[in-house]
Scaffold this active site. Structure first.
Site: not given
Ligand SMILES: [Mg+2]
Length: 176
Positions: A9, A11, A18, A20, A52, A98-99, A125
């Site tokens: 992943d 982000d 943080k 976007y 994503n 999309r995950k 996540k």
């Molecule tokens: Mg993430």
């Protein structure tokens, strides 16, 4: 011969989440990420990012921003001796890519001839546990609740990327 992959992943795993992020200036690298990627490189794993990026669907930034950001991140990672082989992103909400849906991972499997049974997915996540059989999933406890995951035992949860690196090393030691 089929290849093995470390799927990441973005982000929360490569850069701090943080919300976007689309400018390179806003990237804060997560502690331990360079070592983790370099270890995967050394052990013959492809390193593939699956991210994503619904900020595009929301009009917060453009797809070209995502592409530009990934180019800059790639160059920086190379300067840290950490090689990412490919970046897949999903800009839409209603998408098989999309995950947790596995579309991006399936694209990578086809593109690189990957054996998912020998592969790993690392995210932060519950939605990083993709709806597909094969890869071992490790989650980093960050800012998202993972109680469900712990309850269901659907993935192993770790406190830092260093802990994940140790686990990855021990799991892949027999392949050396
Ligand atoms: Mg993430």
């Amino acid at each position: 011969m089929k290849k093995k992959a470390l799927f990441l992943d973005r982000d929360g795993i490569i850069n701090s989440d943080k919300t976007y992020i689309f400018r390179f200036e806003d990237i804060e690298w997560v502690e331990g990420i360079f070592d983790l990627i370099a270890c995967a490189n050394d052990r013959g794993f492809l390193v593939i990012v699956l991210t994503n990026q619904s900020g595009v669907a929301q009009g917060m930034y453009k797809e070209s921003d995502v592409i530009e950001l990934h180019k800059k991140m790639n160059s920086y990672l190379i300067s840290k001796k950490a090689r990412v082989d490919d970046w897949f992103y999903c800009t839409e909400y209603d998408s098989e890519r999309r995950k947790p849906r596995p579309g991006m991972m399936i694209e990578a499997v086809i593109k690189f001839n990957i054996d998912l049974d020998k592969s790993f997915m690392i995210g932060d996540k519950e939605s990083d546990i993709l709806e597909i059989d094969g890869p071992k999933t490790y989650l980093l406890q960050g800012k998202y609740p993972l109680e469900n995951v712990l309850e269901k035992g659907s993935a192993q949860v770790f406190a830092s990327l260093f802990d994940i690196l140790e686990k990855f090393k021990s799991e892949t030691a027999s392949n050396l």
